[in-house]
Scaffold this active site. Structure first.
Site, PDB file in Angstrom:
ATOM      1  N   CYS A 180      29.640  90.839  36.955  1.00  0.00           N
ATOM      2  CA  CYS A 180      29.148  90.070  38.017  1.00  0.00           C
ATOM      3  C   CYS A 180      30.345  89.900  39.009  1.00  0.00           C
ATOM      4  O   CYS A 180      30.213  89.440  40.267  1.00  0.00           O
ATOM      5  CB  CYS A 180      28.562  88.833  37.733  1.00  0.00           C
ATOM      6  N   CYS A 202      18.009  79.663  38.780  1.00  0.00           N
ATOM      7  CA  CYS A 202      18.696  80.867  38.280  1.00  0.00           C
ATOM      8  C   CYS A 202      18.568  81.992  39.375  1.00  0.00           C
ATOM      9  O   CYS A 202      17.853  81.865  40.467  1.00  0.00           O
ATOM     10  CB  CYS A 202      17.690  81.525  37.207  1.00  0.00           C
ATOM     11  N   SER A 203      19.639  82.817  39.638  1.00  0.00           N
ATOM     12  CA  SER A 203      19.843  83.656  40.644  1.00  0.00           C
ATOM     13  C   SER A 203      18.981  84.687  40.417  1.00  0.00           C
ATOM     14  O   SER A 203      18.700  85.051  39.084  1.00  0.00           O
ATOM     15  CB  SER A 203      21.235  84.264  40.701  1.00  0.00           C
ATOM     16  N   HIS A 218      21.656  87.891  44.230  1.00  0.00           N
ATOM     17  CA  HIS A 218      22.811  88.358  43.334  1.00  0.00           C
ATOM     18  C   HIS A 218      22.882  90.030  43.074  1.00  0.00           C
ATOM     19  O   HIS A 218      22.551  90.494  41.847  1.00  0.00           O
ATOM     20  CB  HIS A 218      22.815  87.646  42.154  1.00  0.00           C
TER      21      HIS A 218
END
Length: 404
Positions: free
Chosen positions: A85, A216-217, A347
């Site tokens: 990430c 949450c993404s 994301h």
């Protein structure tokens, strides 16, 4: 060793989208859109780029070349970057290092991701999963749950709850803020506003930790890009009034304390973040009190809370007090994630760090529109990937330090 100053002279990004929402939208088209915007923003052509560092997590080898070829084919070195990430900010870090070391005067950092819907999972089943060591250590603290990513951050959230008195409502307050901020971001995957009660009552993802879907993404498709330059390039192209200087930048990987302290909070990278932030503050001659606007890695709402403490915005164990205070939104001490953060902006792993760079560049130029942070003069970026790596970057407008 002489170290050259590094400036962001152009940024661009696509709108982040739900995977597959734009039919036929493949990564070369994403890269062309973000890269062209960044070049146009810098006022230069691709022929002036001397190196390109291209980040993506899911894709075949040489996807970086294929992406950049939409902008031009000039024979320059193109590096493919994968750092989980933290991939986008790792590409940024490498592109900046080429300039710092005097190897180039103008570089491109670009990141993209074309993702599958649903929770992340291992791609290859015939070799050890890179997070196996982290998961095994966490499993000794709390029984595993699925999907693994929300379980990992949820376990860390439970540790904070039990040790310091925070609650899932604090995570909901963080998510509420970021969803509210995203309403003013046309690039965000979601622009819906929710109450804390809405967030607490949303579909449960990891019940033991009270972690809901709206904390949450999401998975996302999209791309971001930044053009970086040396002081000489900025001066020769008369870009000093728009250039944003990278005044501090550090990458840190896992430490012994990640595994040796028996802490889930450290296992999801908080010690890495703390060490990187300390390095950046020392490089830049700044303190957390000097910072005005922050883009940080809120892949899950608990991680934003931990990162408040890692970046020095709150003392250890006091991140939830900051979430209660209102000091991380407009009118407070800092504005954290004015873009909506990963939770609401989206994301796409390879693009996230470069989207953060774009947002902070716009903020420091005063070009962020309805989400502009008044008087923003110092910005801080935090992008983390488990496995692990974190990149922290500090920015100031070039004109604050004199003509490059």
């Amino acid at each position: 060793m002489v170290v050259s100053k590094v400036y962001v002279i152009g940024v661009g990004m696509t709108k982040f989208e739900k995977p597959g929402r734009r039919e036929g939208w493949d990564y070369p088209a994403m890269a062309e859109e973000s890269g062209t915007k960044a070049l146009d923003d810098a006022g230069i052509t691709f022929e002036e780029i001397e190196q390109a560092h291209v980040g993506f997590v899911f894709g075949e080898s040489a996807s970086g070349q294929r992406a950049v070829y939409e902008l031009g084919m000039t024979g320059i070195p193109i590096t493919n970057v994968n750092n989980n990430c933290a991939t986008g900010s790792t590409a940024l870090y490498l592109a900046a290092n080429a300039i710092r070391g005097g190897l180039a005067d103008c570089t491109l950092a670009l990141g993209f991701e074309k993702m599958r819907p649903g929770s992340l999972s291992a791609t290859y089943e015939d070799r050890e999963w890179p997070l196996k060591k982290h998961v095994q250590a966490l499993a000794e603290l709390r029984a595993p749950a699925s999907p693994p990513a929300p379980w990992m951050y949820g376990v860390a959230g439970l540790e904070h709850n039990e040790k310091y008195g925070s609650t899932p409502e604090h995570f909901a307050k963080i998510a509420e803020k970021n969803h509210r901020h995203s309403a003013n971001n046309p690039y965000a995957q979601f622009q819906d506003v929710y109450t804390v009660d809405d967030i607490m009552g949303a579909k449960m993802v990891y019940a033991e930790a009270g972690l809901t879907r709206l904390m949450c993404s999401p998975t996302s498709d999209g791309s971001g890009a930044a053009v970086l330059a040396s002081a000489r390039f900025v001066e020769e192209h008369d870009l000093g009034d728009r250039a944003i200087e990278i005044v501090g930048q550090a990458m840190v990987t896992d430490l012994r304390s990640t595994f040796d302290t028996g802490s889930a909070i450290n296992l999801v990278g908080t010690d890495m973040s703390r060490k990187a932030a300390e390095k950046v503050y020392a490089q830049a001659g700044l303190t957390p009190d000097d910072v005005d606007v922050i883009e940080l890695h809120d892949c899950f709402a608990p991680n934003e809370l931990f990162t408040y403490e890692a970046l020095g915005l709150a003392g250890e164990g006091e991140g939830h007090l900051l979430a209660d205070s209102g000091d991380t939104t407009y009118g407070g001490r800092w504005v954290v994630n004015p873009s909506g953060g990963l939770i609401s902006k989206g994301h796409p792993l390879g693009a996230t760090g470069l989207a953060q760079c774009a947002e902070l560049t716009w903020q420091l130029r005063g070009e962020a529109g309805a989400r502009q942070v008044e008087g923003a003069a110092v910005a801080l970026q935090h992008n983390i990937g488990l496995g692990g790596a974190v990149v922290v970057t500090a920015y100031q407008p070039a004109h604050r330090g004199g003509t490059p």
